[in-house]
Design a protein around this motif. Structure first.
Motif, short mmCIF file in Angstrom:
data_model
loop_
_atom_site.label_atom_id
_atom_site.label_comp_id
_atom_site.label_asym_id
_atom_site.label_seq_id
_atom_site.Cartn_x
_atom_site.Cartn_y
_atom_site.Cartn_z
N PRO A 1 49.40 45.99 42.64
CA PRO A 1 49.85 45.80 41.26
C PRO A 1 51.23 45.13 41.17
CG PRO A 1 48.83 47.94 41.47
CD PRO A 1 48.97 47.38 42.87
N SER A 2 52.11 45.43 42.09
CA SER A 2 53.43 44.80 42.04
C SER A 2 53.38 43.32 42.40
CB SER A 2 54.42 45.52 42.97
OG SER A 2 54.01 45.38 44.32
N TRP B 1 48.24 41.92 40.73
CA TRP B 1 46.81 42.23 40.65
C TRP B 1 46.58 43.31 39.61
CZ3 TRP B 1 43.91 46.69 42.10
CH2 TRP B 1 42.53 46.50 42.10
N THR B 2 45.59 43.11 38.74
CA THR B 2 45.23 44.08 37.72
C THR B 2 43.76 44.43 37.90
OG1 THR B 2 46.44 42.53 36.32
CG2 THR B 2 45.78 44.57 35.32
#
Length: 53
Positions: free
Chosen positions: A32-33, A36-37
């Motif tokens: 996520p950092s 990426w979602t």
């Protein structure tokens, strides 16, 4: 062809480096950092590991 005898096969080569589950988990947590979602459309998740060193 089935002969009833065990097959003589070359053993698979052993990987040069094993990827441990904890390394995969750390990559997933870091995704996520990197932008990426999980619930959005787009490219699939790819895990790219840096060489150890």
């Amino acid at each position: 062809m089935e002969t009833g005898r065990p097959a003589v096969m070359e053993p698979d080569p052993v990987p040069a480096e094993l990827v441990l589950p904890r390394v995969v988990a750390a990559g997933i947590r870091a995704a996520p950092s990197s932008g990426w979602t999980p619930r959005s459309d787009g490219s699939p998740f790819e895990l790219r590991l840096s060489p150890a060193g």
